[in-house]
Design a protein around this motif. Sequence first.
Motif, PDB file in Angstrom:
ATOM      1  N   LEU A 191       0.813  -1.204   0.000  1.00  0.00           N
ATOM      2  CA  LEU A 191       0.000   0.000   0.000  1.00  0.00           C
ATOM      3  C   LEU A 191       0.849   1.257   0.000  1.00  0.00           C
ATOM      4  O   LEU A 191       2.012   1.254   0.386  1.00  0.00           O
ATOM      5  N   ALA A 192       0.208   2.336  -0.430  1.00  0.00           N
ATOM      6  CA  ALA A 192       0.780   3.680  -0.361  1.00  0.00           C
ATOM      7  C   ALA A 192      -0.150   4.510   0.514  1.00  0.00           C
ATOM      8  O   ALA A 192      -1.366   4.308   0.512  1.00  0.00           O
ATOM      9  N   TYR A 193       0.421   5.438   1.280  1.00  0.00           N
ATOM     10  CA  TYR A 193      -0.408   6.249   2.172  1.00  0.00           C
ATOM     11  C   TYR A 193       0.106   7.684   2.209  1.00  0.00           C
ATOM     12  O   TYR A 193       1.256   7.968   1.869  1.00  0.00           O
ATOM     13  N   ALA A 194      -0.757   8.595   2.611  1.00  0.00           N
ATOM     14  CA  ALA A 194      -0.396   9.994   2.819  1.00  0.00           C
ATOM     15  C   ALA A 194      -1.317  10.557   3.895  1.00  0.00           C
ATOM     16  O   ALA A 194      -2.489  10.176   3.973  1.00  0.00           O
ATOM     17  N   GLY A 195      -0.782  11.438   4.727  1.00  0.00           N
ATOM     18  CA  GLY A 195      -1.629  11.974   5.778  1.00  0.00           C
ATOM     19  C   GLY A 195      -1.036  13.154   6.516  1.00  0.00           C
ATOM     20  O   GLY A 195       0.120  13.539   6.313  1.00  0.00           O
ATOM     21  N   LEU A 196      -1.842  13.702   7.373  1.00  0.00           N
ATOM     22  CA  LEU A 196      -1.501  14.813   8.244  1.00  0.00           C
ATOM     23  C   LEU A 196      -0.971  14.251   9.560  1.00  0.00           C
ATOM     24  O   LEU A 196      -1.526  13.288  10.087  1.00  0.00           O
TER      25      LEU A 196
END
Length: 195
Positions: free
Chosen positions: A113-118
């Motif tokens: 998986l790939a993820y992005a966040g604050l």
Amino acid sequence: MNTILKTLTLGALLANSSSVLAGDFFIGVTGGQSNFSELNEACDELIDDNRLIGGFPVSCRVTEDSDTVLGVNAGYNFNSFIGVEAGYLDLGEYEADFSVAGLSVPATATLDLAYAGLVLSAPLSEAFSVSGRVGGVNANVEVTSLGFNLELEDETTAFVGASLDYRFTDHLSLQIRYDDLDVVDITSAGIRYHF
């Protein structure tokens, strides 16, 4: 994807109130253990629903629902309190045996998986801080059974996480973290280099 962009935009807007010079870029590697709880739930549903194929009952037994996690990440801390992070995780393989009319059919699923966040942080001391993460994740699942490969449709979902961070030097930090990625829980440790 829209949720990820909104999260990153919110982070950038919140960070505008502080000096960009106070921030830092980082890159990191992480390793740990995953638990694919969704696999257990799918098997439980088959058993509870008494599913039939061709009039025969289907049963399921999870043989491996955890594996080693390896990943990389990068991000930017706008200040001591707000940052953004993106990364890639290889979550390994998970195995189950399906049985139809007494015939056992093994299946293996691989997940990455790939993820992005604050990232919101709270310094506890000069070196220690705690962080919370919220964002989006895009998972890729491939299932192999009886020599056939099936790549499932990518799924985008939300994730939350928390970590304890220790900064050894201005450029090096250690992170112990827990992430709940909806269907997979991850406990890991990582090291980061700050520019």
